[in-house]
Design a protein around this motif. Structure first.
Motif, PDB file in Angstrom:
ATOM      1  N   ILE A   1      55.153  63.063  53.756  1.00 42.28           N
ATOM      2  CA  ILE A   1      56.517  62.893  53.243  1.00 42.28           C
ATOM      3  C   ILE A   1      56.916  61.422  53.296  1.00 42.28           C
ATOM      4  O   ILE A   1      57.479  60.876  52.340  1.00 42.28           O
ATOM      5  N   LEU A   2      56.579  60.767  54.403  1.00 40.73           N
ATOM      6  CA  LEU A   2      56.881  59.330  54.515  1.00 40.73           C
ATOM      7  C   LEU A   2      56.157  58.552  53.429  1.00 40.73           C
ATOM      8  O   LEU A   2      56.701  57.588  52.873  1.00 40.73           O
ATOM      9  N   GLY A   3      54.928  58.988  53.116  1.00 35.08           N
ATOM     10  CA  GLY A   3      54.158  58.336  52.064  1.00 35.08           C
ATOM     11  C   GLY A   3      54.848  58.455  50.709  1.00 35.08           C
ATOM     12  O   GLY A   3      54.944  57.482  49.964  1.00 35.08           O
ATOM     13  N   TYR A   4      55.323  59.645  50.408  1.00 37.14           N
ATOM     14  CA  TYR A   4      56.036  59.856  49.145  1.00 37.14           C
ATOM     15  C   TYR A   4      57.269  58.955  49.078  1.00 37.14           C
ATOM     16  O   TYR A   4      57.548  58.329  48.059  1.00 37.14           O
ATOM     17  N   ARG A   5      58.013  58.915  50.183  1.00 35.22           N
ATOM     18  CA  ARG A   5      59.244  58.110  50.189  1.00 35.22           C
ATOM     19  C   ARG A   5      58.916  56.645  50.011  1.00 35.22           C
ATOM     20  O   ARG A   5      59.565  55.929  49.245  1.00 35.22           O
ATOM     21  N   SER A   6      57.890  56.222  50.742  1.00 32.80           N
ATOM     22  CA  SER A   6      57.494  54.832  50.677  1.00 32.80           C
ATOM     23  C   SER A   6      57.042  54.471  49.258  1.00 32.80           C
ATOM     24  O   SER A   6      57.315  53.378  48.773  1.00 32.80           O
ATOM     25  N   GLY A   7      56.365  55.409  48.608  1.00 35.54           N
ATOM     26  CA  GLY A   7      55.848  55.143  47.275  1.00 35.54           C
ATOM     27  C   GLY A   7      56.921  55.195  46.207  1.00 35.54           C
ATOM     28  O   GLY A   7      56.941  54.375  45.294  1.00 35.54           O
ATOM     29  N   LEU A   8      57.812  56.160  46.311  1.00 39.18           N
ATOM     30  CA  LEU A   8      58.760  56.369  45.224  1.00 39.18           C
ATOM     31  C   LEU A   8      60.084  55.634  45.431  1.00 39.18           C
ATOM     32  O   LEU A   8      60.741  55.265  44.480  1.00 39.18           O
ATOM     33  N   LEU A   9      60.489  55.441  46.693  1.00 36.47           N
ATOM     34  CA  LEU A   9      61.845  54.940  46.918  1.00 36.47           C
ATOM     35  C   LEU A   9      61.910  53.549  47.525  1.00 36.47           C
ATOM     36  O   LEU A   9      62.852  52.821  47.310  1.00 36.47           O
ATOM     37  N   LYS A  10      60.889  53.197  48.340  1.00 38.74           N
ATOM     38  CA  LYS A  10      61.090  52.000  49.154  1.00 38.74           C
ATOM     39  C   LYS A  10      60.202  50.842  48.750  1.00 38.74           C
ATOM     40  O   LYS A  10      60.125  49.853  49.460  1.00 38.74           O
ATOM     41  N   GLY A  11      59.482  50.975  47.654  1.00 39.02           N
ATOM     42  CA  GLY A  11      58.658  49.855  47.221  1.00 39.02           C
ATOM     43  C   GLY A  11      57.515  49.558  48.160  1.00 39.02           C
ATOM     44  O   GLY A  11      57.190  48.394  48.410  1.00 39.02           O
ATOM     45  N   GLY A  12      56.920  50.586  48.725  1.00 41.90           N
ATOM     46  CA  GLY A  12      55.740  50.384  49.551  1.00 41.90           C
ATOM     47  C   GLY A  12      56.049  49.862  50.941  1.00 41.90           C
ATOM     48  O   GLY A  12      55.167  49.499  51.702  1.00 41.90           O
ATOM     49  N   GLU A  13      57.313  49.876  51.277  1.00 44.24           N
ATOM     50  CA  GLU A  13      57.738  49.349  52.564  1.00 44.24           C
ATOM     51  C   GLU A  13      57.400  50.337  53.676  1.00 44.24           C
ATOM     52  O   GLU A  13      57.186  51.514  53.426  1.00 44.24           O
ATOM     53  N   ASN A  14      57.378  49.854  54.909  1.00 42.47           N
ATOM     54  CA  ASN A  14      57.239  50.731  56.069  1.00 42.47           C
ATOM     55  C   ASN A  14      58.324  51.816  56.010  1.00 42.47           C
ATOM     56  O   ASN A  14      59.503  51.498  55.879  1.00 42.47           O
ATOM     57  N   PRO A  15      57.930  53.078  56.078  1.00 41.22           N
ATOM     58  CA  PRO A  15      58.909  54.149  55.873  1.00 41.22           C
ATOM     59  C   PRO A  15      59.842  54.351  57.058  1.00 41.22           C
ATOM     60  O   PRO A  15      60.822  55.089  56.946  1.00 41.22           O
ATOM     61  N   ILE A  16      59.555  53.730  58.201  1.00 36.21           N
ATOM     62  CA  ILE A  16      60.474  53.891  59.335  1.00 36.21           C
ATOM     63  C   ILE A  16      61.631  52.918  59.141  1.00 36.21           C
ATOM     64  O   ILE A  16      61.474  51.703  59.265  1.00 36.21           O
TER      65      ILE A  16
ATOM     66  N   ASN B   1      59.791  51.756  41.652  1.00 36.67           N
ATOM     67  CA  ASN B   1      58.935  50.591  41.851  1.00 36.67           C
ATOM     68  C   ASN B   1      57.507  50.872  41.437  1.00 36.67           C
ATOM     69  O   ASN B   1      57.197  51.940  40.928  1.00 36.67           O
ATOM     70  N   ILE B   2      56.640  49.913  41.698  1.00 34.79           N
ATOM     71  CA  ILE B   2      55.261  50.042  41.228  1.00 34.79           C
ATOM     72  C   ILE B   2      54.335  50.606  42.293  1.00 34.79           C
ATOM     73  O   ILE B   2      53.129  50.549  42.165  1.00 34.79           O
ATOM     74  N   HIS B   3      54.881  51.150  43.339  1.00 32.62           N
ATOM     75  CA  HIS B   3      54.019  51.676  44.404  1.00 32.62           C
ATOM     76  C   HIS B   3      53.783  53.172  44.276  1.00 32.62           C
ATOM     77  O   HIS B   3      53.519  53.854  45.255  1.00 32.62           O
ATOM     78  N   TYR B   4      53.888  53.664  43.049  1.00 34.39           N
ATOM     79  CA  TYR B   4      53.669  55.088  42.801  1.00 34.39           C
ATOM     80  C   TYR B   4      52.324  55.588  43.318  1.00 34.39           C
ATOM     81  O   TYR B   4      52.182  56.734  43.675  1.00 34.39           O
ATOM     82  N   TRP B   5      51.334  54.674  43.334  1.00 36.30           N
ATOM     83  CA  TRP B   5      49.987  55.089  43.756  1.00 36.30           C
ATOM     84  C   TRP B   5      49.991  55.733  45.130  1.00 36.30           C
ATOM     85  O   TRP B   5      49.126  56.555  45.437  1.00 36.30           O
ATOM     86  N   LEU B   6      50.966  55.396  45.956  1.00 32.89           N
ATOM     87  CA  LEU B   6      51.032  55.993  47.297  1.00 32.89           C
ATOM     88  C   LEU B   6      51.162  57.517  47.237  1.00 32.89           C
ATOM     89  O   LEU B   6      50.848  58.216  48.191  1.00 32.89           O
ATOM     90  N   VAL B   7      51.652  58.010  46.092  1.00 36.06           N
ATOM     91  CA  VAL B   7      51.796  59.449  45.911  1.00 36.06           C
ATOM     92  C   VAL B   7      50.425  60.131  45.976  1.00 36.06           C
ATOM     93  O   VAL B   7      50.293  61.231  46.514  1.00 36.06           O
ATOM     94  N   ILE B   8      49.399  59.460  45.476  1.00 36.94           N
ATOM     95  CA  ILE B   8      48.069  60.090  45.412  1.00 36.94           C
ATOM     96  C   ILE B   8      47.480  60.345  46.804  1.00 36.94           C
ATOM     97  O   ILE B   8      47.162  61.481  47.132  1.00 36.94           O
TER      98      ILE B   8
END
Lengths: 312, 266
Positions: free
Chosen positions: A229-244, A135-142
């Motif tokens: 780690i939750l940030g990475y998941r949220s950014g790369l896998l879940k489309g910026g969604e709440n990681p819980i 998805n386009i929420h890669y920025w969360l990785v930073i």
């Protein structure tokens, strides 16, 4: 401020040390730099084999979750481990040449950051091939990387200074990292910890755990490594969604009604957990913990760094 | 034996001193037993051992070095020479007193300090030069001169673990003298390499001096100190015993050593 300028003035030393660390790490190995990719891949392979194949984790994207959790963890643990040697290994320099000592833990941090970046490039390529929800929420990785790197710097600086004084620090750190690994949601989904219910209270130990459980969960979720780690998941896998998230437990052979019920139940539990653990508050908490650690770690390092050259 | 003279402050006045050491004291802690683990620290604590004795490596040392001066420091082992050097090179911090150094300082590192055995000669030159304060670009400009002076053109791409001691020494020296410093600090590295290279390096240091640069040498090589330096400091038991023209100080130092030797023999 003055210190930052001083480090900037000696940036060439920092870059040269990073370059050296990268060059030397896999010297004399045939595959060379490839090991910085093969190493994490093989370790991830082991966990994948145990949890996905043998124990049969029900999550659909378990492998992707594993990778996005393991790489930041590996970065963090390697930084902390390296820090215990980063000053003692460079004693020859410390005793003879002047340079801001903070360059030593910084250089091992930056070299590990390079490894992390390389590994993530490979991971993202894999995700694209597997058609994981990219998805386009890669920025969360930073911000996630900044968080875990700053936290790692604080701990590294502190441990680097202490390990000059006592060789024990290295061994203690080694063992604590083994425990810490399981206290972050790398190999299991986070709802396993957050959704944990109080146990039937027979025996004092279980009763004690029951009393402490809410506090343990709070501390667990405040860990900057976990948040990162939750940030990475949220950014790369879940489309910026709440990681819980809570994934439904679906067993083959269920009727459509049962599947629907499982989905509804999972959704309800997820709602509950998200309400119970407002992720925004925990992120702010983790940021504060990180900043405090970085400042305290740096001050401890600076206070002790003048004595490094006097050690035998 | 009354050889101690007051440090000379008479000569300053003209320009601002390059190195100014004022009432420098440096305290060391010497552990009774080496404590390197928490367990040992704990045991020492239980037994009521304080762990260390304190002693002064330098006591109230004051002197100033003017631009263009070449100053040598002599003294027996354990006299505090190297501590003095380390404080001036900013590796150690004074316990009391102040040390100020103006201009671009280049400590001539003990040979091959900072050389990593697995890296090539070229990479090590860049690393070492950056430690001495040179940027990548500046090093690139000097690279050929550095290699040529060390006479190591053929082996720069090989890892330095394959170098002989003499080659390492030459490379380290060559990097340092190409730094173009205003102040050159030298610790026990006057006799580097074979006869041929020794002459070459010595000429280079003299050239430095002639260019009006400041040279500060700590050495056991009295002959070299006398050749290079017009002024000399004699440090013993952490105290500055004598500060004056090199010829006189070295003569006095030699006599003292000879007297001591006689006393031991007699």
């Amino acid at each position: 401020m003055k210190e930052l300028l001083e480090i900037w003035r000696f940036r060439e030393v920092l870059f040269n040390l990073v370059r050296r660390n990268l060059k030397v790490r896999y010297k004399n190995s045939v595959l060379g730099f490839l090991w910085s990719l093969l190493n994490p891949l093989m370790q991830i392979g082991v966990w994948w084999l145990v949890f996905k194949v043998i124990m049969g984790m029900p999550q659909k994207d378990y492998t992707a979750q594993l990778i996005t959790g393991f790489l930041p963890w590996l970065f963090f643990s390697q930084c902390v481990l390296d820090s215990t040697a980063c000053v003692t290994q460079e004693m020859a320099l410390v005793k003879k040449a002047y340079f801001p000592r903070a360059i030593l833990p910084l250089s091992s941090l930056l070299s590990n950051l390079v490894h992390l970046a390389l590994a993530f490039v490979v991971a993202v390529v894999l995700f694209v091939i597997w058609r994981v929800n990219v998805n386009i929420h890669y920025w969360l990785v930073i911000p996630s990387t900044l968080l875990v790197a700053t936290f790692a710097y604080g701990l590294s600086a502190m441990l680097a200074a202490w390990s000059v004084l006592y060789a024990d620090v290295k061994f203690i750190v080694n063992n604590l990292l083994g425990l810490w690994f399981f206290l972050t949601p790398v190999i299991y989904p986070i709802q396993l910890v957050l959704g944990k219910q109080a146990m039937a209270s027979d025996g004092w130990l279980k009763r004690l755990i029951n009393i402490l459980l809410p506090y343990i969960k709070t501390i667990y979720l405040l860990d900057p490594v976990t948040i990162s780690i939750l940030g990475y998941r949220s950014g790369l896998l879940k489309g910026g969604e709440n990681p819980i998230t809570v994934s439904p437990e679906i067993v083959p052979g269920m009727t459509p009604q049962q599947v629907a019920a499982a989905h509804a139940q999972a959704a309800a539990r997820q709602e509950l957990l998200r309400a119970q653990y407002p992720i925004g508050h925990y992120i702010i908490g983790a940021v504060i913990i990180t900043l405090v650690t970085a400042v305290v770690g740096h001050l401890v390092f600076r206070r002790l760094s003048w004595t490094f050259a006097e050690k035998g | 034996m009354n050889l101690s003279t007051k440090p000379q402050h008479a000569r300053e006045a003209a320009a601002e001193p390059v190195i100014e050491v004022q009432h420098l004291w440096k305290k060391y802690r010497r552990p009774h037993i080496k404590i390197t683990s928490l367990k040992e620290a704990f045991v020492a604590f239980i037994r009521g051992q304080t762990g260390y004795t304190e002693f002064w490596a330098l006591e109230d040392v004051s002197f100033a070095v003017q631009p263009g001066e070449a100053v040598g420091v002599v003294g027996p082992n354990g006299s505090g020479k190297s501590t003095l050097f380390a404080v001036i090179a900013r590796v150690l911090r004074p316990t009391r007193g102040t040390v100020s150094v103006r201009g671009k300082v280049c400590p001539l590192l003990e040979l091959g300090t900072g050389f990593h055995p697995e890296l090539s000669g070229r990479d090590n030159v860049y690393l070492n030069a950056s430690l001495l304060g040179l940027s990548h670009e500046e090093t690139r400009q000097r690279y050929r001169d550095i290699v040529a002076f060390a006479e190591l053109e053929d082996v720069m791409e090989a890892p330095v673990k394959t170098y002989s001691t003499g080659m390492l020494v030459r490379l380290g020296f060559s990097v340092a003298v190409h730094m173009d410093p205003e102040v050159l600090l030298i610790d026990e590295v006057l006799s580097v390499g074979d006869e041929h290279f020794q002459h070459k390096s010595f000429d280079r240091l003299k050239q430095f001096k002639d260019e009006g640069k400041t040279v500060f040498v700590v050495s056991h090589d009295l002959f070299a100190v006398r050749q290079l330096c017009e002024r000399c400091l004699w440090v013993q038991h952490g105290k500055l015993l004598m500060d004056g023209p090199a010829v006189e100080v070295i003569k006095a130092y030699r006599e003292a050593v000879a007297q001591q030797d006689q006393a031991v023999e007699g």
